[in-house]
Write an enzyme that holds these catalytic residues in place. Sequence first.
Site, short mmCIF file in Angstrom:
data_model
loop_
_atom_site.label_atom_id
_atom_site.label_comp_id
_atom_site.label_asym_id
_atom_site.label_seq_id
_atom_site.Cartn_x
_atom_site.Cartn_y
_atom_site.Cartn_z
N ASP A 383 0.87 -1.16 0.00
CA ASP A 383 0.00 0.00 0.00
C ASP A 383 0.92 1.22 0.00
OD1 ASP A 383 -2.07 1.80 0.10
OD2 ASP A 383 -3.14 0.81 1.73
C1 BGC Z 1 -5.00 3.27 0.09
C2 BGC Z 1 -5.06 2.26 -1.02
C3 BGC Z 1 -4.89 2.96 -2.34
C4 BGC Z 1 -3.60 3.73 -2.33
C5 BGC Z 1 -3.33 4.47 -3.64
C6 BGC Z 1 -3.80 4.18 -0.01
O1 BGC Z 1 -3.89 5.21 0.89
O2 BGC Z 1 -5.03 2.63 1.33
O3 BGC Z 1 -6.27 1.57 -0.97
O4 BGC Z 1 -4.95 2.04 -3.38
O5 BGC Z 1 -3.64 4.69 -1.30
O6 BGC Z 1 -4.17 5.54 -3.79
#
Ligand code: BGC
Length: 983
Positions: A383
């Site tokens: 993530d």
């Molecule tokens: C989120 C993810 C997301 C990523 C990219 C993160 O803060 O938890 O679900 O895909 O950001 O935007």
Amino acid sequence: MAPPTSQDALLREDPTSRRIKKYTDEKSTMSSDDSDYELEGADVPLTKGGATRMKTREVRPKSKKAGYNVNVDVGGGRKKKGTITVAAIMAGILAALTVVGLVAGKFGFGPFAYWNLKGLPYGYGYRTEWWGPSPLGGTVPAWEESYAKAHKLVSQLTLAQKVNITTGTGWSQGMCVGNTGPVIDQKTGKEIFPSLCLQDGPLGLRFADHATAWPAGLTAGATWNKALIRQRGQLHAKEARLKGINAILGPSMGPLGKFPAGGRNWEGFGSDPVLQGIAAAETIKGIQSEHVIATAKHYIANEQERFRQTNEWQIPFSSSSNIEDRTMHELYLWPFADSVKAGVGSIMCSYQQTNNTYSCGNAKLINGLLKDELGFQGFVMSDWLAQREGVNAILAGLDMTMPGDGLLWQDADSLMGPVLSRGVLNASIPVERINDMATRIVATYYQFNQDNKELFDGEGPNFSSWVNDKEGYLHFGAGEGPKGVVNKFIDVQGKGKDAHGIVARKIAAEGTVLLKNEGDILPLQRGQWKGKKVGIYGEDAGPGKGANYCVDRGCNQGTLASGWGSGAVEFPYLITPLEALERSFNKSKDDLPKFTSVLDNYELTKTESSASEQDLCFAFINSDAGEGYLADGDVKGDRNDLFAQKDGDNLVLAVANSCSRTIVVVHAVGPIVMEKWADHPNVKAIIHAHLPGQESGNALVDVLFGDVNPSGKLPYTIGKTLEDYGPGAQLLYEANAIPPQQNFSDAGLYLDYRYFDKEDITPRYPFGYGLSYTKFELDQRSLKIDIVGKLTELPAPRPSKPLVEPPSFPTEIPSVSEVAWPKDFKKLHRYIYPYVNEDDIVIGESPYPYPEGYDTPSTLSQAGGAEGGNPSLWDTLIKVSVELHNKGPRDGQEVVQLYLSFPEGVKDVAGNDIEFPVRVLRAFEKVEVKNGDSKTVELELKRRDVSYWCVIRQNWVIPRGVFKVRVGNSSRDPGVEGTFKAE
Ligand code: BGC
């Protein structure tokens, strides 16, 4: 491969400790004068991603550095304008460290005691249980060809090129929210492997124009319609492909819904592993049928927003979800197993720690459960900033770091990139590991034919996540360099009878759950309200300030059609309930009723007096939540309670107290407590329309007027209070330790309806419940339960060797020249490169602290052996069939649900009692039956469905005894019942 010996380990460095040092150094030396940048003070445009992280502020270089050469070798000649948060973040960190010092002192820890936390009483984790070496990809026939192609390509690459494939180029350095580095032939300048574009998210294409705002995952889950869920995935991916996106960052299946108030539950499909798993697998199949890589996220146990991320909550460590082995397997891992079985291409590890080790550096989770036991063949990405360690995380099985930056947004100080290059050269990271990382990613690209120019034109993404203009910097995050066309504004929504809005409307209507329909007030008859008065109340009925008013939909205003955060999208349009209602009552031109509306929830007196004059009233209420980097007032991601927001309860009462025919419509991210008005004699109907996306109003009137016979079912329980969900369902709002500890043993297997059943608590509306305008009946006499396979205690032994031999590469450490900076190289600002200065390659500086047990290969799981685990877990053992009759006045669809009760008095091999929930959902089918007709519904139970996870045998075990099968239309419906026996 044989892991390096401890002798070798003496020659290795620990980049993690360097990170921490740097982090504290920066803190003490940073001042605005030392920086190359000055804060300009203006917020960046609200409509795109530039402003979405921690209230980012725009910065620009103090003095323009003249004469930049854009490095086509790595950057592909793209660049744009930048954002930074340096001062804010540094101030935050200083404050956070102070708080940590104080709080940790209180708890008797030194400020960095975390790094030494060992021996916690939980089963997983780098520090408590190492699993290695990292299993190689390419071990199943379905991926064989792709791995052969990947092997060929990766064999030709230099170390720097391989590293580029694994590392994001930095936040906002490419068009998408995640961009890997391209591989360019140094001599010819030709692209060997493209930069991959990774884009959110589960509800549509984040930051994209002319794309569909789909109903949320939860709404799709509430349809319980497998074919429709698959179609949603397919069309979503078609849009992605046409925008040049390689991987969609969805579907979401974690959070699973442990906390009904959890901020991101709505991105997934419902609070049950089987519903979640089936819906996730259908979505993945849909997405990947369009040659786009799906990403199953967030792996794993990321159940709440608060404390999920370092720094975001003024604590420099994220919380730990502490899960015991059986709960892990039977609940949280279950949908991921379905996803792997469905062939998912990538998996995103989560922010928070699991059993006190960061999930993205947790060898037991990634190497053990995911790559060995589930036989995952694709790649694991972090993530965004969820990688918190360098070598550790790489050894633990992380294949790709996103967005590429290190511990802080836009620090360009990656924990892969040059760290990975250095780690391979100094032998901290086995050569086999970097080859596997790159091969997994490249194989996934081939697996979905992304090299086919008819599917992907090879031009990369044709939209920018950061700006709305047609032209701009090609590397926005760099704030310098070449410009070009960044937005081609391609409309990907389909046209005419193929318009995706038609399917979005269908999903929204089927995901609408009819909870109460007293005196069959619904469906409403068109034309019969001529000359009558209809009142529409509540902000949730209307447009508010526009669908895209807040960044990433981070506020609750106007009608609620989506939650907020990275899972939200720009609405191309939003049909409000108000506009749809006002044009739906009439049959012909002149038989409209007279409409009145009050759209301010706080105008209660006006609402009450207006409602008293109406023949029919609608009260619209809602409840919103989202990702934790945004807050709407005191709703900081997670909800604070389950009540309707914006005084919704009082709004309903104001309407219902005065209007004898009140219909309540709820838009919400999950269950809301309805006790103040659900039994009100004037509340004739209650509709939970979830988060319907762009077609909200249209879908609602489809149900209200009976154009669509409602068939949605609750994908969670609606309790009478939040407390009714049990102590294990209460979110952690205050830190209970540093890092905050969440012990999942407080709920164990008793999630949602399983807890209500265990404690015999009557919910307001049970899991799986939803009314129809017709009447369905299951015929007890027709129930057939056939044992079609052998109910042996254990699955067949794991195949003794991989089904396919994974590719192998030479294991010599490459030459330092492979990662040397190319000659006359001008770096783009904050762009992440794989190169290192020769002086930085320090061999023998400090011994690398490999975890205990690193030298001994871990035992392979008996539950493994193929994609999705041991193939025999997927054998159908029981077939159930039953007749469903439609005895009501209309055609309709019913969701036939199979709940299984395990035998009583089960003991494991050591004589311990094995407890089971009263009943668990194990299969369902949605079937359409014409009025007066009947249909045979067939349901199947596979070996995994009738097994429990035995922590002693470390395998799935079918207990001996009598199983009860109950088939009904909710978790509380007595339905029809039968048994079968495992002897
Ligand atoms: C989120 C993810 C997301 C990523 C990219 C993160 O803060 O938890 O679900 O895909 O950001 O935007």
